[in-house]
Design a protein around this motif. Structure first.
Motif, mmCIF file in Angstrom:
data_model
loop_
_atom_site.group_PDB
_atom_site.id
_atom_site.type_symbol
_atom_site.label_atom_id
_atom_site.label_comp_id
_atom_site.label_asym_id
_atom_site.label_seq_id
_atom_site.Cartn_x
_atom_site.Cartn_y
_atom_site.Cartn_z
ATOM 1 N N GLU A 133 -20.765 -36.463 -16.731
ATOM 2 C CA GLU A 133 -21.716 -35.510 -17.295
ATOM 3 C C GLU A 133 -21.617 -35.402 -18.815
ATOM 4 N N ARG A 136 -24.605 -36.351 -21.292
ATOM 5 C CA ARG A 136 -25.733 -35.416 -21.233
ATOM 6 C C ARG A 136 -25.414 -34.107 -21.933
ATOM 7 N N VAL A 137 -24.235 -33.533 -21.659
ATOM 8 C CA VAL A 137 -23.927 -32.223 -22.238
ATOM 9 C C VAL A 137 -23.617 -32.326 -23.732
ATOM 10 N N ALA A 139 -25.072 -34.371 -25.666
ATOM 11 C CA ALA A 139 -26.393 -34.497 -26.285
ATOM 12 C C ALA A 139 -26.989 -33.119 -26.536
ATOM 13 N N GLN A 315 -31.403 -36.035 -25.954
ATOM 14 C CA GLN A 315 -31.207 -36.016 -24.501
ATOM 15 C C GLN A 315 -31.304 -37.429 -23.918
ATOM 16 N N GLY A 318 -28.054 -39.230 -24.839
ATOM 17 C CA GLY A 318 -26.920 -38.828 -24.015
ATOM 18 C C GLY A 318 -26.937 -39.494 -22.651
ATOM 19 N N ARG A 319 -28.093 -39.536 -22.016
ATOM 20 C CA ARG A 319 -28.190 -40.169 -20.692
ATOM 21 C C ARG A 319 -28.017 -41.688 -20.792
ATOM 22 N N TRP A 320 -28.546 -42.259 -21.867
ATOM 23 C CA TRP A 320 -28.375 -43.697 -22.106
ATOM 24 C C TRP A 320 -26.893 -44.035 -22.255
ATOM 25 N N ASP A 322 -24.384 -42.367 -20.933
ATOM 26 C CA ASP A 322 -23.760 -42.261 -19.610
ATOM 27 C C ASP A 322 -23.966 -43.529 -18.790
ATOM 28 N N ARG A 323 -25.118 -44.190 -18.971
ATOM 29 C CA ARG A 323 -25.429 -45.382 -18.177
ATOM 30 C C ARG A 323 -24.789 -46.650 -18.737
ATOM 31 N N SER A 372 -25.256 -37.895 -30.717
ATOM 32 C CA SER A 372 -24.382 -37.476 -29.604
ATOM 33 C C SER A 372 -23.600 -38.650 -28.994
#
Length: 467
Positions: A133, A136-137, A139, A315, A318-320, A322-323, A372
């Motif tokens: 997580e 995301r957080v 970000a 946002q 951040g997700r990018w 994580d992946r 982020s």
């Protein structure tokens, strides 16, 4: 065995830490619009006005690395609470300042409080959330705070125009109290690092060294060659400090953090981004108000094409992260950012706000994709016990980079301006400053390509949750 459910109080931690960082970022730019009114009421000389801004940045840059070590010694939430308390009490002092000396002293105390808050807030967020997580957080944490950095002139303008300049500082008091309440409710675990200590000789070198280095950079345009004296002394003390740390069995700051190419790449990218970003925020506000005739509130609203894409792209970044890790979002973000600054500077001589919009949008997207992931990756490369120190090191690089950027970009603008008289000439001078920022972003893309492309992804550290 089934993993324990995440503690729902971790979201209170995120809100508290994001609020604290937003206060720090806001105070870097919020004062600029209020300065003319402050100067009339206190009163302040032009030199005193400069020190209202410089005192905050100087204290923050000089003490932020020490703030990371203080968190190891005292425990993260305790160091954070001390920092928040000092920050909002100093803010109240600024609001009730009675002369030029008092406002400068309280601004320096604000910077000292921010230096305790900033390194530890990111590490508290990282420890509160599981690894999957964190992108995301972080970000959310970094994206919202950068919005407040850009919103500073608007907030300062609104409060100064419709309330009083003193409300600019009083705004921090309720935010600080709410932050302390949220940390208390979330019950963040206080775990000082066993055996942590602070070496007095090391402090005697690093604090004056960074302070004099920052002071020399700040005063290059105003003092001329005289500024080279504190610059040289500060550089000498800082180099001596680094040598001592490399030789020490128990260093104040672990320079071996830079042995990780990924950590070094993250720090370099963030320093170069801050170099260009603060100069762009400052001179775009000056451009809008002095050349296009925008009022303080209109100038703040005009920054929305930069702010909104930054918030949304953060946002995505951040997700990018994580992946796929840090390399892809950062390299993409820095390339987009560089192209955006070039487009923006090309539009400045036309004295048209509409023509600047494409460049502003691209810069916002690029910054959002970059900020982020680099911060999250840098802190993810160290153990939980070293995160406060790592955060302090990264924030020191950012603050020194931002200070150097404002000085260098300001020197270019002021140097080119007299040779190009008139409104269009002033716009071209500011465009020259933006050109320096574009070079910084381009160098950040190059550093990211060289360092981050060869760095392995950080190992997943054990999750440490809020208790």
């Amino acid at each position: 065995m089934t993993a324990p459910a995440p503690d729902p109080r971790r979201w209170l931690v995120l809100v508290a830490m994001t609020g604290s960082l937003s206060m720090i970022m806001l105070d870097q730019t919020v004062v600029s619009v209020a300065l003319p009114t402050m100067a009339r009421e206190l009163p302040l000389t032009p030199h005193g006005q400069q020190w209202v801004v410089n005192a905050y940045v100087l204290a923050l840059a000089a003490l932020v690395a020490l703030g990371g070590r203080a968190a190891d010694l005292l425990g993260r939430p305790r160091a954070f609470r001390i920092g928040v308390s000092l920050f909002f009490l100093a803010s109240a002092g600024c609001a009730f300042a009675w002369d030029g000396t008092s406002i400068v002293v309280f601004r320096a105390l604000q910077g000292a409080g921010a230096a305790l808050m900033m390194p530890v807030s990111a590490t508290i967020v990282m420890a509160a959330f599981p690894a999957h997580e964190r992108g995301r957080v972080m970000a959310i944490y970094a994206g919202i705070s950068q919005v407040f950095l850009a919103l500073g002139p608007l907030v300062g303008g609104l409060l100064t125009e419709y309330v009083t300049w003193r409300a600019v500082f009083l705004l921090n008091v309720p935010v600080g109290l709410a932050t302390l309440a949220l940390v208390a409710v979330a019950r963040v675990e206080n775990r000082p690092v066993t055996g942590a200590r602070i070496s007095v000789p090391d402090v005697a070198m690093v604090v004056p060294g960074l302070a004099l280095l920052t002071l020399g950079v700040q005063q290059l345009a105003g003092w001329g060659r005289v500024a080279l004296v504190p610059l040289a002394v500060g550089l000498g003390l800082s180099v001596w400090f680094v040598v001592r740390q490399l030789r020490s069995a128990d260093p104040l700051i672990h320079m071996r953090l830079f042995a990780d190419r990924g950590f070094t790449g993250d720090a370099v990218v963030m320093g170069l981004v801050q170099f260009g970003l603060l100069g762009i925020v400052l001179y775009s506000s000056i451009y809008l108000q002095e050349l296009l005739g925008f009022g303080p509130m209109a100038a703040g609203l005009a920054a929305l094409p930069l702010i909104l894409p930054l918030t949304l792209a953060a946002q995505v970044g951040g997700r990018w992260f994580d992946r796929s890790g840090v390399r892809s979002p950062v390299l993409t973000g820095m390339i987009v950012c560089t192209v955006g600054v070039v487009a923006w500077l090309a539009a400045l001589p036309a004295l048209s706000y509409v023509l600047q919009l494409p460049g502003m949008l691209l810069v916002g997207v690029g910054l959002g994709l970059t900020l982020s992931p680099t911060n999250t990756d840098a802190l993810g490369r160290v153990s939980d016990d070293e995160r406060s120190q790592a955060s302090g090191v990264v924030q020191t690089v950012r603050q020194v980079g931002g200070t150097l950027g404002v000085a260098v970009i300001g020197g270019v603008v002021l140097g080119v301006g007299p040779a190009l008289p008139g409104r269009t000439g002033t716009a071209e001078a500011i465009a020259s400053g933006f050109g320096v920022a574009a070079v910084a972003f381009g160098l950040a893309a190059l550093a990211g390509a060289v360092l981050l492309s060869t760095a392995s992804r950080p190992a997943r550290s054990p999750d440490v949750r809020v208790r």
